[in-house]
Scaffold this motif. Structure first.
Motif, mmCIF file in Angstrom:
data_model
loop_
_atom_site.group_PDB
_atom_site.id
_atom_site.type_symbol
_atom_site.label_atom_id
_atom_site.label_comp_id
_atom_site.label_asym_id
_atom_site.label_seq_id
_atom_site.Cartn_x
_atom_site.Cartn_y
_atom_site.Cartn_z
ATOM 1 N N ARG A 165 0.894 -1.328 -0.233
ATOM 2 C CA ARG A 165 0.056 -0.025 -0.058
ATOM 3 C C ARG A 165 0.915 1.159 0.073
ATOM 4 O O ARG A 165 1.553 1.251 0.953
ATOM 5 C CB ARG A 165 -0.884 -0.021 1.182
ATOM 6 N N GLU A 166 0.492 2.009 -0.774
ATOM 7 C CA GLU A 166 1.383 3.338 -0.980
ATOM 8 C C GLU A 166 0.323 4.508 -0.494
ATOM 9 O O GLU A 166 -0.921 4.456 -1.052
ATOM 10 C CB GLU A 166 1.750 3.749 -2.596
ATOM 11 N N VAL A 167 0.631 5.435 0.181
ATOM 12 C CA VAL A 167 -0.269 6.641 0.676
ATOM 13 C C VAL A 167 0.746 7.707 0.237
ATOM 14 O O VAL A 167 1.873 8.111 0.392
ATOM 15 C CB VAL A 167 -0.131 6.486 2.214
ATOM 16 N N VAL A 168 -0.184 8.702 -0.851
ATOM 17 C CA VAL A 168 0.480 10.076 -1.198
ATOM 18 C C VAL A 168 -0.373 11.041 -0.602
ATOM 19 O O VAL A 168 -1.531 11.035 -0.642
ATOM 20 C CB VAL A 168 0.495 9.922 -2.885
ATOM 21 N N LEU A 169 0.343 12.008 0.103
ATOM 22 C CA LEU A 169 -0.430 12.972 0.855
ATOM 23 C C LEU A 169 -0.476 14.076 -0.313
ATOM 24 O O LEU A 169 0.712 14.347 -0.906
ATOM 25 C CB LEU A 169 0.186 13.455 2.081
ATOM 26 N N VAL A 170 -1.546 14.692 -0.241
ATOM 27 C CA VAL A 170 -1.464 16.097 -1.414
ATOM 28 C C VAL A 170 -2.302 16.831 -0.404
ATOM 29 O O VAL A 170 -2.683 17.123 0.697
ATOM 30 C CB VAL A 170 -2.543 15.730 -2.745
ATOM 31 N N SER A 209 -12.103 16.733 0.490
ATOM 32 C CA SER A 209 -12.423 16.860 -0.750
ATOM 33 C C SER A 209 -11.528 16.479 -1.976
ATOM 34 O O SER A 209 -11.817 16.269 -3.150
ATOM 35 C CB SER A 209 -13.146 18.233 -1.161
ATOM 36 N N LEU A 210 -10.194 16.707 -1.733
ATOM 37 C CA LEU A 210 -9.085 16.272 -2.739
ATOM 38 C C LEU A 210 -9.108 17.608 -3.795
ATOM 39 O O LEU A 210 -8.946 17.123 -4.906
ATOM 40 C CB LEU A 210 -9.185 15.152 -3.150
ATOM 41 N N LYS A 211 -9.913 18.725 -3.541
ATOM 42 C CA LYS A 211 -10.060 19.641 -4.834
ATOM 43 C C LYS A 211 -8.808 20.534 -4.740
ATOM 44 O O LYS A 211 -8.784 21.064 -5.761
ATOM 45 C CB LYS A 211 -11.366 20.579 -4.270
ATOM 46 N N ALA A 212 -8.037 20.729 -3.700
ATOM 47 C CA ALA A 212 -6.942 21.641 -3.615
ATOM 48 C C ALA A 212 -5.886 21.628 -4.548
ATOM 49 O O ALA A 212 -5.205 22.341 -5.237
ATOM 50 C CB ALA A 212 -6.474 22.037 -2.203
ATOM 51 N N ASP A 213 -5.701 20.284 -5.059
ATOM 52 C CA ASP A 213 -4.439 20.070 -6.139
ATOM 53 C C ASP A 213 -4.620 18.673 -6.705
ATOM 54 O O ASP A 213 -4.227 17.578 -6.459
ATOM 55 C CB ASP A 213 -3.187 19.875 -5.252
#
Length: 203
Positions: free
Chosen positions: A169-174, A179-183
């Motif tokens: 499992r990879e976890v990528v923080l953005v 909402s994940l709208k920012a980027d």
């Protein structure tokens, strides 16, 4: 883009198909509990997948098709999802490896059904590890049960927590929240890079 209706044990579901030029696999994506296909992260992941040569089916659960806002119980969501996956696998994506995914509630459904649906990998956009402010009500068991490759794309300020990385499992923080709208570009990039690795494994 093609829209189709699929019968499930809990009423008709809908799927919106976005076909790649050369289909190497098919990605089924589910929506969040109260949202639809137009969530920015789902749009971005769809574009990343079709660019990578992966067909995409955006799956709308029967409760949404029927106009209800409150999500159905987990068992109904899972049964409807598996019915759609089986139908699409036979009618549209024959002989192609399937990848399951979704945002929030849809990511939970993808994880819970991955083994039964023979998904080769799972894409989790904003996996809701626990209800906001209630870390003791963890849903980690759902994502921990997935043995094939998993990508989690999570907002740095997500009030629903975030899963930890694991051997598969990879976890990528953005930037941003649940909402994940920012980027959305970061969502696209993470999805593209992960799909490239997954496709090498399953080709």
């Amino acid at each position: 883009m093609t829209r189709i209706e699929v019968e499930t044990p809990h009423g008709p579901a809908r799927a919106e198909l976005h076909c790649a030029e050369e289909g190497r696999a098919a990605l089924l994506l589910g929506h969040g509990a109260g949202g639809g296909f137009n969530a920015p992260d789902l749009v971005s992941a769809t574009r990343a997948a079709t660019d990578a040569g992966v067909h995409v089916a955006l799956v709308e659960q029967p409760y949404r098709v029927a106009g209800r806002k409150a999500p159905a119980p987990a068992k109904q969501l899972d049964a409807a999802w598996l019915a759609v996956a089986e139908d699409l696998g036979e009618r549209w994506f024959a002989d192609l490896p399937l990848i399951f995914g979704g945002r929030s509630s849809g990511a939970r459904v993808a994880c819970r059904t991955a083994e039964a649906g023979e998904a080769q990998a799972v894409l989790c956009l904003a996996f809701p590890l626990h209800p906001p402010g209630k870390p003791e009500k963890s849903r980690a068991a759902e994502i921990d049960a997935v043995e094939n490759p998993v990508l989690v794309v999570q907002g740095e300020r997500d009030a629903f927590g975030r899963p930890e990385p694991a051997h598969n499992r990879e976890v990528v923080l953005v930037a941003g929240d649940h909402s994940l709208k920012a980027d959305v570009d970061a969502v696209h990039r993470a999805t593209s890079e992960w799909l490239a690795r997954v496709l090498r494994l399953i080709d």
